[in-house]
Design an enzyme around this catalytic site. Structure first.
Site, PDB file in Angstrom:
ATOM      1  N   HIS A  80       0.193  -6.191  -1.369  1.00  0.00           N
ATOM      2  CA  HIS A  80       1.612  -5.070  -0.522  1.00  0.00           C
ATOM      3  C   HIS A  80       2.091  -4.670   0.232  1.00  0.00           C
ATOM      4  CE1 HIS A  80       2.389  -0.973  -0.876  1.00  0.00           C
ATOM      5  NE2 HIS A  80       1.468  -1.221   0.182  1.00  0.00           N
ATOM      6  N   GLU A 126      -4.452  10.177   3.776  1.00  0.00           N
ATOM      7  CA  GLU A 126      -5.161   9.133   3.561  1.00  0.00           C
ATOM      8  C   GLU A 126      -6.324   8.585   3.368  1.00  0.00           C
ATOM      9  OE1 GLU A 126      -1.619   6.676   2.469  1.00  0.00           O
ATOM     10  OE2 GLU A 126      -0.122   8.548   2.117  1.00  0.00           O
ATOM     11  N   ARG A 162      -8.517   0.028   2.812  1.00  0.00           N
ATOM     12  CA  ARG A 162      -8.063  -0.484   1.438  1.00  0.00           C
ATOM     13  C   ARG A 162      -8.884  -2.342   1.453  1.00  0.00           C
ATOM     14  NH1 ARG A 162      -1.626   0.354   2.431  1.00  0.00           N
ATOM     15  NH2 ARG A 162      -1.887   2.608   1.811  1.00  0.00           N
TER      16      ARG A 162
END
Ligand SMILES: Cc1cc2nc3c(=O)[nH]c(=O)nc-3n(C[C@H](O)[C@H](O)[C@H](O)COP(=O)(O)OP(=O)(O)OC[C@H]3O[C@@H](n4cnc5c(N)ncnc54)[C@H](O)[C@@H]3O)c2cc1C
Length: 481
Positions: free
Chosen positions: A328, A110, A268
């Protein structure tokens, strides 16, 4: 009756602590709603684990780099060095991670990871599989639908909790209390969290003068399908981008190359801000495109995402899906040491998303939080087992404060909008001050306790954001316009 341990929360952190406490101890797990209404249940991508000794060092480096210089290096070392042990323990107990065609564990990658080191289960349903497994492993009783409304603390010692159960307030006494109540998604208009995750315990700790840290560090997930009605939104896991999905504008222009050399695999916060900026600059919608995927592979690897989006009319991997960032993950929280202990209050612990060990610094590396829950829960459980507690019973009055008031729902909606608009991906001093004014004004009105706790948590986030004048990691300050 006095329990040995009360655990607040039945997500990965609470259940992993429970799994590590023997049946001979009187343990009670309390959770606010159904046990599956937690963030753990919704986790998709996976659990990080260092794949060998060398990778332990790379995982430390990647975590520290993502954390933008604010990580507690000791905490990061502990996380990385214990990863193989806690993940191995799950496998020994019978948990099945996905395997490749050769029958070996399938590791994926990721954003901001320098190696493929993320294990997953059920394709894109790691959280659901892990949660189910931990519930099966749990040897202790659980009280569902009980919301903790207070901690029973006197002279630096915790004696238990106050819960609202069947609309009645009652005390549950315990020699040790473990807070594993997760994050605070419900404070925002758009979020990926389970619907009841609203920062209650962070608010209670603030009332008790327990230190919270890094509350301004909030992670926004870049790729969320937000065009649905509920505040909780469908996340499109980072692993999609890890394996080839691209962010595109209306004309299928893959714009991430204009923002960062790592493109879709940048951390992110960078991807979230790039989407925010591209939308603002061009006025275009942004999509996640799955053109690079072969259909059969996609449907096997991401079965739940494919099915969920099919349900709302998208045929993946052929169709692209409109996305936006959404709140998140809470990086900051109740300050603890690496055994979950909270300074200044004996026998009170915090673990998982609600806690702050400093492990994530200013930005969390993808898929590090299920691991965080497993590692620090097992350390807190060990500490509790090693410690002998002398418990002298104490009386605490039952509060008569209203839990809900008539206008709470209205204020709750306003709070969510203000947090999204002014305390989101890009912040300004002016916006933060406006948010603070709203929160202080609302706190001075006749409101119920549940709302008050949300407001206290929100206030701490805003105050911390105002204090940190310079942008770092997920905290991004822009000039007032
Ligand atoms: C959509 C989504 C996808 C994610 N994907 C990943 C991933 O792939 N990998 C990864 O590492 N992380 C992922 N994360 C983050 C990770 O899932 C969470 O950080 C982690 O599961 C938090 O675990 P927890 O045990 O601390 O809290 P939670 O799992 O949220 O559990 C909190 C518990 O506390 C209880 N609770 C809360 N308040 C009260 C109260 N007042 N009284 C009583 N009980 C209370 C709740 O009922 C719940 O049982 C994802 C998160 C989301 C939302």
């Amino acid at each position: 009756m006095v329990y040995d341990v009360v655990i607040i929360g039945a997500g990965v952190a609470g259940l992993a602590a429970a799994m590590n406490l023997p049946k001979s101890k009187k343990v009670l797990i309390i959770n606010k709603n159904h046990p599956w209404e937690c963030n753990t249940f919704y986790a998709q991508g996976g659990v990080v684990t260092a794949i060998n000794d060398e990778d332990e060092i790379s995982l430390i480096q990647d975590t520290m780099e993502a954390g933008a210089g604010l990580c507690n290096e000791h905490a990061v070392r502990v996380l990385s060095e214990h990863s193989a042990q806690v993940v191995g323990n799950l496998i020994e107990r019978g948990f099945e991670f996905d395997k490749n065609k050769e029958g070996e564990l399938h590791y994926t990658k990721e954003a901001a990871h320098s190696a493929s080191r993320i294990l997953h289960a059920g394709g894109d349903a790691t959280g659901r599989y892990l949660h189910h497994f931990l519930l099966e492993q749990n040897p202790h009783p659980m009280l569902e639908g009980a919301q903790v409304t207070d901690l029973l603390i006197d002279e630096g010692q915790c004696y238990g909790v106050c819960v609202n159960y069947n609309d009645e307030q009652k005390h549950i006494f315990s020699k040790s209390v473990v807070i594993a109540s997760g994050g605070l998604g419900s404070l925002f208009s758009f979020h990926t969290n389970a619907s009841k995750i609203s920062g209650d315990l962070q608010g209670i700790c603030l009332e008790k003068n327990i230190e919270l840290e890094r509350m301004e560090m909030l992670q926004f997930h870049p790729t969320v399908y937000v065009s649905s009605h509920a505040a909780q939104k469908q996340l499109l896991t980072e692993a999609l981008r890890g394996e080839g999905a691209q962010l595109v504008g209306e004309n299928n222009y893959a714009f991430m190359k204009d923002y960062d050399d790592r493109m879709e695999l940048a951390p992110r916060d960078i991807v979230s801000r790039a989407i925010f900026d591209y939308k603002q600059r061009t006025g275009e919608e942004v999509y996640l495109s799955f053109n690079n995927f072969e259909e059969e592979y996609f449907n096997n690897r991401f079965p739940n995402i494919a099915a969920n989006l099919r349900g709302i009319g998208y045929d993946l991997p052929k169709d692209r899906v409109p996305i936006s960032p959404a709140f998140h993950y809470a990086i900051g929280g109740i300050k603890t040491n690496l055994d979950g202990e909270i300074k200044g209050v004996d026998n009170l612990y915090a673990i998982g998303e609600v806690a702050s060990t400093g492990v994530h610094g200013a930005n969390r590396l993808a898929s590090n939080s299920l691991l965080e829950g497993l590692v620090f829960a097992s350390r807190a459980a060990q500490k509790i087992k090693d410690k002998s507690v002398t418990y002298v019973p104490k009386e605490f009055p039952i509060s008569t404060d209203s839990l809900r008031c008539e206008d709470d729902k209205l204020y709750k909606g306003q709070l969510r909008r203000i947090m999204w608009d002014d305390v989101g991906i890009v912040r300004t001093q002016r916006g933060l001050k406006e948010a603070l004014n709203f929160i202080e004004d609302t706190l001075s009105k006749p409101i119920g306790r549940f709302l008050k706790l949300r407001l206290l948590t929100a206030k701490e986030i805003v105050k911390s954001a105002l204090k940190r004048k310079v942008s770092v990691g997920v905290h991004y300050m822009s000039e007032d316009s």
